[in-house]
Design a protein around this motif. Sequence first.
Motif, PDB file in Angstrom:
ATOM      1  N   ASP A 160     -92.389  -3.775 -52.369  1.00 54.69           N
ATOM      2  CA  ASP A 160     -92.235  -5.017 -53.260  1.00 54.69           C
ATOM      3  C   ASP A 160     -92.118  -6.064 -52.155  1.00 54.69           C
ATOM      4  N   SER A 161     -90.641  -5.651 -51.498  1.00 56.88           N
ATOM      5  CA  SER A 161     -90.734  -6.667 -51.140  1.00 56.88           C
ATOM      6  C   SER A 161     -91.261  -7.785 -50.094  1.00 56.88           C
ATOM      7  N   VAL A 162     -92.809  -6.958 -49.284  1.00 59.51           N
ATOM      8  CA  VAL A 162     -93.713  -7.018 -49.089  1.00 59.51           C
ATOM      9  C   VAL A 162     -94.544  -7.442 -49.381  1.00 59.51           C
ATOM     10  N   LYS A 163     -95.104  -6.817 -50.358  1.00 60.16           N
ATOM     11  CA  LYS A 163     -96.046  -6.810 -51.172  1.00 60.16           C
ATOM     12  C   LYS A 163     -96.395  -8.295 -51.594  1.00 60.16           C
ATOM     13  N   GLY A 164     -98.860  -7.905 -51.124  1.00 56.75           N
ATOM     14  CA  GLY A 164     -99.240  -9.376 -51.081  1.00 56.75           C
ATOM     15  C   GLY A 164     -99.173 -10.127 -49.765  1.00 56.75           C
ATOM     16  N   ARG A 165     -97.948  -9.384 -49.055  1.00 53.86           N
ATOM     17  CA  ARG A 165     -97.850 -10.404 -47.638  1.00 53.86           C
ATOM     18  C   ARG A 165     -98.136  -9.858 -46.760  1.00 53.86           C
ATOM     19  N   PHE A 166     -97.997  -8.143 -46.439  1.00 55.39           N
ATOM     20  CA  PHE A 166     -98.100  -7.604 -45.309  1.00 55.39           C
ATOM     21  C   PHE A 166     -99.675  -6.907 -45.440  1.00 55.39           C
ATOM     22  N   THR A 167     -99.591  -6.447 -44.786  1.00 57.54           N
ATOM     23  CA  THR A 167    -101.521  -5.116 -45.211  1.00 57.54           C
ATOM     24  C   THR A 167    -101.428  -4.112 -43.988  1.00 57.54           C
ATOM     25  N   ILE A 168    -101.418  -3.046 -44.122  1.00 67.83           N
ATOM     26  CA  ILE A 168    -101.113  -1.990 -42.688  1.00 67.83           C
ATOM     27  C   ILE A 168    -102.728  -1.238 -43.417  1.00 67.83           C
ATOM     28  N   SER A 169    -103.307  -1.129 -41.969  1.00 72.39           N
ATOM     29  CA  SER A 169    -104.770  -0.964 -41.723  1.00 72.39           C
ATOM     30  C   SER A 169    -104.359   0.181 -41.004  1.00 72.39           C
ATOM     31  N   ARG A 170    -105.603   0.697 -39.906  1.00 74.90           N
ATOM     32  CA  ARG A 170    -105.413   2.299 -39.129  1.00 74.90           C
ATOM     33  C   ARG A 170    -107.237   1.927 -38.997  1.00 74.90           C
ATOM     34  N   ASP A 171    -107.370   2.208 -37.316  1.00 71.56           N
ATOM     35  CA  ASP A 171    -108.495   2.654 -36.680  1.00 71.56           C
ATOM     36  C   ASP A 171    -108.751   3.678 -35.942  1.00 71.56           C
ATOM     37  N   ASN A 172    -109.014   4.402 -36.947  1.00 70.83           N
ATOM     38  CA  ASN A 172    -108.775   5.373 -36.107  1.00 70.83           C
ATOM     39  C   ASN A 172    -109.574   6.022 -34.690  1.00 70.83           C
ATOM     40  N   ALA A 173    -111.003   5.528 -35.159  1.00 71.16           N
ATOM     41  CA  ALA A 173    -111.599   5.320 -33.493  1.00 71.16           C
ATOM     42  C   ALA A 173    -110.628   4.721 -32.499  1.00 71.16           C
ATOM     43  N   LYS A 174    -110.078   3.718 -32.586  1.00 68.91           N
ATOM     44  CA  LYS A 174    -108.640   2.940 -31.424  1.00 68.91           C
ATOM     45  C   LYS A 174    -107.758   3.435 -31.244  1.00 68.91           C
ATOM     46  N   ASN A 175    -107.738   4.950 -32.213  1.00 70.69           N
ATOM     47  CA  ASN A 175    -105.731   5.558 -32.297  1.00 70.69           C
ATOM     48  C   ASN A 175    -104.755   4.366 -32.446  1.00 70.69           C
TER      49      ASN A 175
END
Length: 127
Positions: free
Chosen positions: A62-77
């Motif tokens: 809750d403390s970071v919702k709306g400010r932080f974004t997690i993502s992944r690029d499987n091609a770049k590990n």
Amino acid sequence: QVQLVDSGGGLVQAGGSLRLSCAASGRPFSNYALGWFRQAPGKEREFVAAISRSGTRTFYADSVKGRFTISRDNAKNTVFLQTNSLKPDDTAVYYCSASTPRSVQAIITAPEEYDYWGQGTQVTVSS
């Protein structure tokens, strides 16, 4: 076995942004559910964000919702944590983590369920 290397931390003023990265080597990256945790001086390690193996599900503290974004690029590990609108309370060492759940949709928030950890990257937010 997988090795995780965190990077991207630094010193930033309140309201600023940083993009943290975590590069993985070892098994196929798509086998891993991933997470970010942080630990401030004198405090316990706390959950920040998680992403499923498929990348289609994410979850945030809750403390970071709306400010932080997690993502992944499987091609770049690589897994990323985009941190915006940073506050002094965000100051901590940030760690990425990896686990191998069977489900491609699993979200993991408990640190004891992660098997692998990066070395951490320091984020310092000045007021």
